[in-house]
Design a protein around this motif. Structure first.
Motif, mmCIF file in Angstrom:
data_model
loop_
_atom_site.group_PDB
_atom_site.id
_atom_site.type_symbol
_atom_site.label_atom_id
_atom_site.label_comp_id
_atom_site.label_asym_id
_atom_site.label_seq_id
_atom_site.Cartn_x
_atom_site.Cartn_y
_atom_site.Cartn_z
ATOM 1 N N GLU A 82 -75.354 3.474 69.516
ATOM 2 C CA GLU A 82 -76.215 3.142 70.650
ATOM 3 C C GLU A 82 -77.463 2.132 70.155
ATOM 4 N N ARG A 83 -77.850 2.695 69.093
ATOM 5 C CA ARG A 83 -79.041 1.786 68.225
ATOM 6 C C ARG A 83 -78.604 0.311 68.062
ATOM 7 N N ALA A 84 -77.409 0.188 67.387
ATOM 8 C CA ALA A 84 -76.808 -1.124 66.967
ATOM 9 C C ALA A 84 -76.562 -1.845 68.487
ATOM 10 N N ARG A 85 -76.192 -1.455 69.444
ATOM 11 C CA ARG A 85 -76.039 -1.911 70.793
ATOM 12 C C ARG A 85 -77.286 -2.300 71.445
ATOM 13 N N ALA A 86 -78.337 -1.412 71.091
ATOM 14 C CA ALA A 86 -79.655 -2.043 72.087
ATOM 15 C C ALA A 86 -80.030 -3.051 71.083
ATOM 16 N N ILE A 87 -79.948 -3.461 69.832
ATOM 17 C CA ILE A 87 -80.407 -4.601 69.009
ATOM 18 C C ILE A 87 -79.517 -5.429 69.704
ATOM 19 N N TRP A 88 -78.208 -5.567 69.747
ATOM 20 C CA TRP A 88 -77.466 -6.759 70.356
ATOM 21 C C TRP A 88 -78.045 -7.364 71.715
ATOM 22 N N HIS A 89 -78.206 -6.235 72.506
ATOM 23 C CA HIS A 89 -78.691 -6.828 73.659
ATOM 24 C C HIS A 89 -80.133 -7.231 73.818
ATOM 25 N N ARG A 90 -80.783 -6.929 72.821
ATOM 26 C CA ARG A 90 -82.077 -7.565 72.896
ATOM 27 C C ARG A 90 -81.853 -8.978 72.516
ATOM 28 N N TYR A 91 -80.944 -9.170 71.694
ATOM 29 C CA TYR A 91 -80.751 -10.716 71.579
ATOM 30 C C TYR A 91 -79.176 -11.109 71.740
ATOM 31 N N PRO A 92 -79.062 -11.205 72.991
ATOM 32 C CA PRO A 92 -77.575 -11.289 73.289
ATOM 33 C C PRO A 92 -76.931 -12.552 73.016
ATOM 34 N N ARG A 93 -77.643 -13.437 72.932
ATOM 35 C CA ARG A 93 -77.018 -15.022 72.329
ATOM 36 C C ARG A 93 -76.845 -15.071 71.093
ATOM 37 N N LEU A 94 -77.517 -14.182 70.177
ATOM 38 C CA LEU A 94 -77.084 -14.102 68.638
ATOM 39 C C LEU A 94 -76.038 -13.240 68.616
ATOM 40 N N PHE A 95 -75.875 -11.955 69.240
ATOM 41 C CA PHE A 95 -74.625 -10.933 69.306
ATOM 42 C C PHE A 95 -73.876 -11.197 70.187
ATOM 43 N N HIS A 96 -73.677 -12.271 71.079
ATOM 44 C CA HIS A 96 -72.749 -12.410 72.028
ATOM 45 C C HIS A 96 -71.145 -11.689 71.503
ATOM 46 N N PHE A 97 -70.730 -12.180 70.461
ATOM 47 C CA PHE A 97 -69.454 -11.952 70.064
ATOM 48 C C PHE A 97 -69.473 -10.518 69.844
ATOM 49 N N MET A 98 -70.196 -9.770 69.314
ATOM 50 C CA MET A 98 -70.493 -8.218 69.201
ATOM 51 C C MET A 98 -70.251 -7.439 70.459
ATOM 52 N N ILE A 99 -71.244 -7.842 71.489
ATOM 53 C CA ILE A 99 -70.971 -7.408 72.774
ATOM 54 C C ILE A 99 -69.899 -7.471 73.334
ATOM 55 N N GLN A 100 -69.225 -8.642 73.428
ATOM 56 C CA GLN A 100 -67.814 -8.865 73.945
ATOM 57 C C GLN A 100 -66.782 -7.885 73.297
ATOM 58 N N SER A 101 -66.815 -7.843 71.868
ATOM 59 C CA SER A 101 -65.781 -7.213 71.105
ATOM 60 C C SER A 101 -65.996 -5.516 71.531
ATOM 61 N N TYR A 102 -67.029 -5.157 71.517
ATOM 62 C CA TYR A 102 -67.294 -3.583 71.777
ATOM 63 C C TYR A 102 -67.048 -3.583 73.366
ATOM 64 N N TYR A 103 -67.260 -4.226 74.223
ATOM 65 C CA TYR A 103 -66.578 -3.968 75.482
ATOM 66 C C TYR A 103 -65.229 -3.851 75.714
ATOM 67 N N ARG A 104 -64.360 -4.900 75.065
ATOM 68 C CA ARG A 104 -63.109 -5.039 74.936
ATOM 69 C C ARG A 104 -62.231 -3.865 74.356
ATOM 70 N N HIS A 105 -62.842 -3.331 73.375
ATOM 71 C CA HIS A 105 -62.278 -2.640 72.697
ATOM 72 C C HIS A 105 -62.798 -0.871 73.180
ATOM 73 N N ASN A 106 -64.034 -0.840 72.960
ATOM 74 C CA ASN A 106 -64.409 0.718 73.292
ATOM 75 C C ASN A 106 -64.382 1.102 74.625
ATOM 76 N N TYR A 107 -64.573 0.095 75.649
ATOM 77 C CA TYR A 107 -64.779 0.393 76.973
ATOM 78 C C TYR A 107 -63.341 0.168 77.658
ATOM 79 N N ILE A 108 -62.846 -0.933 77.540
ATOM 80 C CA ILE A 108 -61.675 -1.244 78.066
ATOM 81 C C ILE A 108 -60.449 -0.467 77.418
ATOM 82 N N HIS A 109 -60.176 -0.453 76.148
ATOM 83 C CA HIS A 109 -59.159 0.148 75.415
ATOM 84 C C HIS A 109 -59.228 1.683 75.409
ATOM 85 N N HIS A 110 -60.369 2.241 75.153
ATOM 86 C CA HIS A 110 -60.706 3.627 74.775
ATOM 87 C C HIS A 110 -60.919 4.321 75.935
#
Length: 286
Positions: A82-110
């Motif tokens: 949760e801490r890492a994801r909070a940082i990603w969403h604070r800087y969404p342009r910088l961590f856009h790839f991380m946010i997408q990857s988490y969504y596709r894998h953790n949410y969609i697949h799991h």
């Protein structure tokens, strides 16, 4: 040295494959090259052996880094805290790839699929329709192409090798081209596991064998393939452990765990053990 016997052995020339340049032709025909001395043969054989050992060493380094990076990146990106994801969403342009990857894998697949059964992605057609409707339009086509997280697109090859590519350059410049040549295949092999094998693990062996590409069919049903099935099954049950498809990395940073008794019984029912082991587990359960 003067007087040293000259063998009627010649050096073959392979300008684009230096390791083959040490191959000798025992024929006395010198048209293939120039006569060489016994000392030169010993020297070249020793050099070729060193080059071969360097290639094997580079392959070994590649294996260790591939299995560790697979486990590590899977954990910190695919199942980020949760801490890492909070940082990603604070800087969404910088961590856009991380946010997408988490969504596709953790949410969609799991979370959104395989809810009730390791072999069934959707519980019913309504389940799939509702999930499709919830996915943002700009992301929906890619998620469908990647079979809701079961495989990856070719553009992911670079991200999967984010650790291996710079390491390859370091090995080339500091340890030499032969070590780098041994390391190089892992840039293709590491993503290949997710691209071709992951989607098979969520099916029974017969279906997986029918789905498998020609070059992978031989692997389905082997002891290693059954290990991947079990390890991935345990990962779905507890997403903080057992990340690997390439064995070893989970142990390097203590993320491997043993199956529970209940998991063993269920995995035996799903054919994840060899028949003899599965029968034994069923008998012990009874």
């Amino acid at each position: 040295m003067e007087g040293e016997p000259v063998l009627k052995t010649t050096r073959a020339s392979f300008p684009y494959f230096p390791i083959l340049s040490g191959i000798r032709h025992t024929s006395g025909d010198t048209r293939l090259g120039v006569p060489i001395k016994r000392s030169e043969i010993k020297s070249d054989l020793g050099r070729n052996m060193i080059e071969f050992i360097q290639i094997i060493g580079g392959f070994g380094i590649g294996y260790l880094l591939a299995t560790f990076s697979e486990s590590f990146l899977h954990a910190i990106v695919g199942h980020a805290s949760e801490r890492a994801r909070a940082i990603w969403h604070r800087y969404p342009r910088l961590f856009h790839f991380m946010i997408q990857s988490y969504y596709r894998h953790n949410y969609i697949h799991h979370e959104a699929t395989f809810k009730e059964n390791f072999h069934e992605m959707f519980t019913c057609e309504k389940h799939q329709r509702e999930l499709d409707a919830s996915i943002p339009g700009w992301h929906r086509d890619r998620i469908k192409r990647e079979m809701y997280g079961l495989t990856i697109s070719l553009k992911c090859y670079l991200s999967f090798n984010v650790i291996l590519i710079p390491t390859l350059l370091l090995i080339y410049f500091y340890l030499g081209p032969w070590m780098a040549a041994g390391f190089l295949p892992w840039l293709a092999l590491k993503p290949l596991w997710t691209l071709t094998i992951h989607k098979l693990l969520h099916h029974d062996l017969e279906t997986a064998r029918a789905m498998a590409p020609f070059g992978v069919k031989w692997l389905v049903g082997t002891g290693y393939y059954r290990w991947m099935m079990r390890n991935h099954f345990m990962h779905h049950n507890e997403q903080s452990t057992n990340f690997n498809l390439i064995p070893g990395g989970d142990y390097l940073w203590f993320k491997a765990r043993r199956p529970t008794r209940e998991e063993q019984v269920e995995m035996a029912r799903l054919g994840m053990y060899k028949p003899s082991a599965g029968v034994q587990l069923e008998e012990q359960r009874a």
